[in-house]
Design a protein around this motif. Structure first.
Motif, PDB file in Angstrom:
ATOM      1  N   ILE A   1       3.608   7.902  75.139  1.00  0.00           N
ATOM      2  CA  ILE A   1       3.213   7.425  73.812  1.00  0.00           C
ATOM      3  C   ILE A   1       3.160   5.896  73.810  1.00  0.00           C
ATOM      4  O   ILE A   1       3.754   5.225  74.658  1.00  0.00           O
ATOM      5  CB  ILE A   1       4.174   7.930  72.722  1.00  0.00           C
ATOM      6  CG1 ILE A   1       5.522   7.206  72.832  1.00  0.00           C
ATOM      7  CG2 ILE A   1       4.372   9.426  72.787  1.00  0.00           C
ATOM      8  CD1 ILE A   1       6.403   7.384  71.620  1.00  0.00           C
TER       9      ILE A   1
ATOM     10  N   SER B   1       2.352  10.250  56.842  1.00  0.00           N
ATOM     11  CA  SER B   1       2.533   8.989  57.562  1.00  0.00           C
ATOM     12  C   SER B   1       3.924   8.469  57.253  1.00  0.00           C
ATOM     13  O   SER B   1       4.272   8.261  56.078  1.00  0.00           O
ATOM     14  CB  SER B   1       1.469   7.967  57.142  1.00  0.00           C
ATOM     15  OG  SER B   1       0.173   8.435  57.472  1.00  0.00           O
TER      16      SER B   1
ATOM     17  N   GLN C   1       2.626   1.807  68.258  1.00  0.00           N
ATOM     18  CA  GLN C   1       1.938   2.550  67.214  1.00  0.00           C
ATOM     19  C   GLN C   1       2.908   3.511  66.528  1.00  0.00           C
ATOM     20  O   GLN C   1       3.891   3.936  67.143  1.00  0.00           O
ATOM     21  CB  GLN C   1       0.747   3.324  67.791  1.00  0.00           C
ATOM     22  CG  GLN C   1      -0.312   2.452  68.440  1.00  0.00           C
ATOM     23  CD  GLN C   1      -0.956   1.497  67.456  1.00  0.00           C
ATOM     24  OE1 GLN C   1      -1.166   1.850  66.288  1.00  0.00           O
ATOM     25  NE2 GLN C   1      -1.295   0.292  67.913  1.00  0.00           N
TER      26      GLN C   1
ATOM     27  N   THR D   1       4.479  19.172  59.142  1.00  0.00           N
ATOM     28  CA  THR D   1       4.425  18.093  58.159  1.00  0.00           C
ATOM     29  C   THR D   1       3.223  18.185  57.230  1.00  0.00           C
ATOM     30  O   THR D   1       3.034  17.302  56.390  1.00  0.00           O
ATOM     31  CB  THR D   1       4.399  16.737  58.883  1.00  0.00           C
ATOM     32  OG1 THR D   1       3.288  16.706  59.791  1.00  0.00           O
ATOM     33  CG2 THR D   1       5.680  16.511  59.655  1.00  0.00           C
TER      34      THR D   1
ATOM     35  N   ILE E   1       4.796   6.637  65.516  1.00  0.00           N
ATOM     36  CA  ILE E   1       5.015   7.831  66.305  1.00  0.00           C
ATOM     37  C   ILE E   1       4.512   9.054  65.544  1.00  0.00           C
ATOM     38  O   ILE E   1       4.534   9.091  64.301  1.00  0.00           O
ATOM     39  CB  ILE E   1       6.512   7.969  66.646  1.00  0.00           C
ATOM     40  CG1 ILE E   1       6.728   9.014  67.754  1.00  0.00           C
ATOM     41  CG2 ILE E   1       7.322   8.351  65.415  1.00  0.00           C
ATOM     42  CD1 ILE E   1       8.141   9.009  68.295  1.00  0.00           C
ATOM     43  N   ASP E   2       4.018  10.037  66.282  1.00  0.00           N
ATOM     44  CA  ASP E   2       3.559  11.278  65.674  1.00  0.00           C
ATOM     45  C   ASP E   2       4.756  11.995  65.048  1.00  0.00           C
ATOM     46  O   ASP E   2       5.737  12.278  65.744  1.00  0.00           O
ATOM     47  CB  ASP E   2       2.907  12.167  66.743  1.00  0.00           C
ATOM     48  CG  ASP E   2       2.348  13.451  66.168  1.00  0.00           C
ATOM     49  OD1 ASP E   2       2.469  13.675  64.951  1.00  0.00           O
ATOM     50  OD2 ASP E   2       1.780  14.245  66.953  1.00  0.00           O
TER      51      ASP E   2
ATOM     52  N   GLU F   1      10.612   6.584  59.887  1.00  0.00           N
ATOM     53  CA  GLU F   1      10.433   6.786  61.324  1.00  0.00           C
ATOM     54  C   GLU F   1      11.744   6.550  62.078  1.00  0.00           C
ATOM     55  O   GLU F   1      12.094   7.309  62.981  1.00  0.00           O
ATOM     56  CB  GLU F   1       9.343   5.842  61.823  1.00  0.00           C
ATOM     57  CG  GLU F   1       8.842   6.152  63.221  1.00  0.00           C
ATOM     58  CD  GLU F   1       7.679   5.264  63.609  1.00  0.00           C
ATOM     59  OE1 GLU F   1       7.321   5.247  64.807  1.00  0.00           O
ATOM     60  OE2 GLU F   1       7.120   4.584  62.718  1.00  0.00           O
TER      61      GLU F   1
ATOM     62  N   ASP G   1      -1.222  15.362  58.096  1.00  0.00           N
ATOM     63  CA  ASP G   1       0.130  14.979  58.465  1.00  0.00           C
ATOM     64  C   ASP G   1       0.562  13.752  57.666  1.00  0.00           C
ATOM     65  O   ASP G   1      -0.228  12.849  57.411  1.00  0.00           O
ATOM     66  CB  ASP G   1       0.204  14.652  59.953  1.00  0.00           C
ATOM     67  CG  ASP G   1       0.080  15.910  60.806  1.00  0.00           C
ATOM     68  OD1 ASP G   1       0.369  16.988  60.273  1.00  0.00           O
ATOM     69  OD2 ASP G   1      -0.306  15.787  61.982  1.00  0.00           O
TER      70      ASP G   1
ATOM     71  N   GLN H   1       5.273  14.975  64.346  1.00  0.00           N
ATOM     72  CA  GLN H   1       5.570  16.269  64.956  1.00  0.00           C
ATOM     73  C   GLN H   1       6.423  16.124  66.209  1.00  0.00           C
ATOM     74  O   GLN H   1       7.011  17.102  66.668  1.00  0.00           O
ATOM     75  CB  GLN H   1       4.271  16.999  65.298  1.00  0.00           C
ATOM     76  CG  GLN H   1       3.452  17.402  64.091  1.00  0.00           C
ATOM     77  CD  GLN H   1       4.175  18.395  63.187  1.00  0.00           C
ATOM     78  OE1 GLN H   1       4.046  18.373  61.987  1.00  0.00           O
ATOM     79  NE2 GLN H   1       4.959  19.283  63.777  1.00  0.00           N
ATOM     80  N   LEU H   2       6.514  14.923  66.772  1.00  0.00           N
ATOM     81  CA  LEU H   2       7.338  14.725  67.964  1.00  0.00           C
ATOM     82  C   LEU H   2       8.822  14.685  67.627  1.00  0.00           C
ATOM     83  O   LEU H   2       9.659  15.008  68.478  1.00  0.00           O
ATOM     84  CB  LEU H   2       6.937  13.432  68.681  1.00  0.00           C
ATOM     85  CG  LEU H   2       5.558  13.398  69.338  1.00  0.00           C
ATOM     86  CD1 LEU H   2       5.295  12.028  69.946  1.00  0.00           C
ATOM     87  CD2 LEU H   2       5.448  14.473  70.411  1.00  0.00           C
TER      88      LEU H   2
END
Length: 264
Positions: free
Chosen positions: A125, A99, A129, A141, A131-132, A105, A97, A134-135
């Motif tokens: 969450i 970054s 940190q 990704t 965030i993923d 972001e 994935d 995929q969220l």
């Protein structure tokens, strides 16, 4: 002398008996079908007896799995040779994935919130940190085109939403900022999110603070860049530089439309 008696041949029909009456009986249509069925059953019984009693050592699983069996060894060699001739499928190139940078972001988060009213940040969450991806992104990704897709999403969200406000509904400072933007009469109108009215406010607020280096709401984004505190916004507005910044981001002053409300 008694008269001679002559025996005349009888005129009655004489039934000639065939020489092989059992053969005719055997080939009688009805009886032949019965005999054919009987022969099939007998043949099947003989074949079953042969397979089960005579050839069972050859067909037994132990024989087939016996590594010392010559037939098993030859069969394994044959399969190995055939497998060696078949080309191996190309290996799938899996990528980790991506970054996201803080700028990416923030853009992906804003695009996620603008897309649908139902889009909320999961409350479990850690906002401190990254965030993923995929969220907040609607594609895998790990594909090679991920970086280009992310760049397009970030660019598109700031083009369509040049002015974004994360505010509080019940806040005097937020009302002041909304009033400043309203006097500009921008087109497209500002996209406004009343964060305190959202179900994900507890996680969204610190997440926005981390991404914009802000310490309080409201947060004003122009072209995806956080302007700063309300004091700086007042100064820029008084000098006319705030309007220039807004125009440079793609918003046009002088529209008659009212500010557009963001999804809560």
């Amino acid at each position: 002398m008694p008269p001679t008696v002559r025996h005349l041949p009888s005129l009655a029909l004489v039934h000639n008996t065939p020489p092989f009456p059992w053969l005719i009986e055997f080939f009688h249509p009805r009886r032949s079908r019965l005999r054919a069925t009987l022969l099939c059953l007998v043949s099947l019984l003989i074949l079953t007896t042969y397979v089960c009693l005579i050839s069972s050592p050859v067909l037994s699983p132990g024989h087939l799995l016996n590594p010392y069996s010559s037939k098993h060894h030859n069969l394994a060699d044959t399969w190995r040779k055939l497998a060696a001739k078949v080309p191996a499928p190309p290996a799938t190139q899996w990528r980790p994935d991506v970054s996201l940078t803080p700028e990416q972001e923030l853009g992906a988060l804003t695009a996620f919130m603008v897309a649908l009213p139902q889009n909320v940040i999961p409350t479990d969450i850690d906002p401190d940190q990254p965030i993923d991806p995929q969220l907040v992104l609607d594609f895998d990704t790990r594909v090679p085109e991920a970086e280009e897709e992310i760049a397009d999403i970030v660019l598109d969200v700031w083009i369509k939403n040049p002015v974004v406000v994360f505010s509080k509904l019940r806040s005097a400072v937020s009302r002041e900022l909304k009033s400043i933007l309203q006097t500009m009469d921008l087109k497209p109108p500002p996209t406004i999110f009343d964060v305190d009215e959202r179900v994900d406010a507890d996680v969204l607020t610190p997440l926005l603070f981390r991404l914009t280096n802000s310490t309080e709401l409201p947060i004003l984004l122009i072209g995806g860049t956080a302007v700063g505190s309300i004091d700086r916004i007042r100064e820029l507005n008084a000098d006319g530089k705030l309007k220039e910044w807004v125009i440079g981001a793609g918003a046009v002053p002088g529209s008659t439309k009212k500010p557009r409300k963001g999804h809560r």
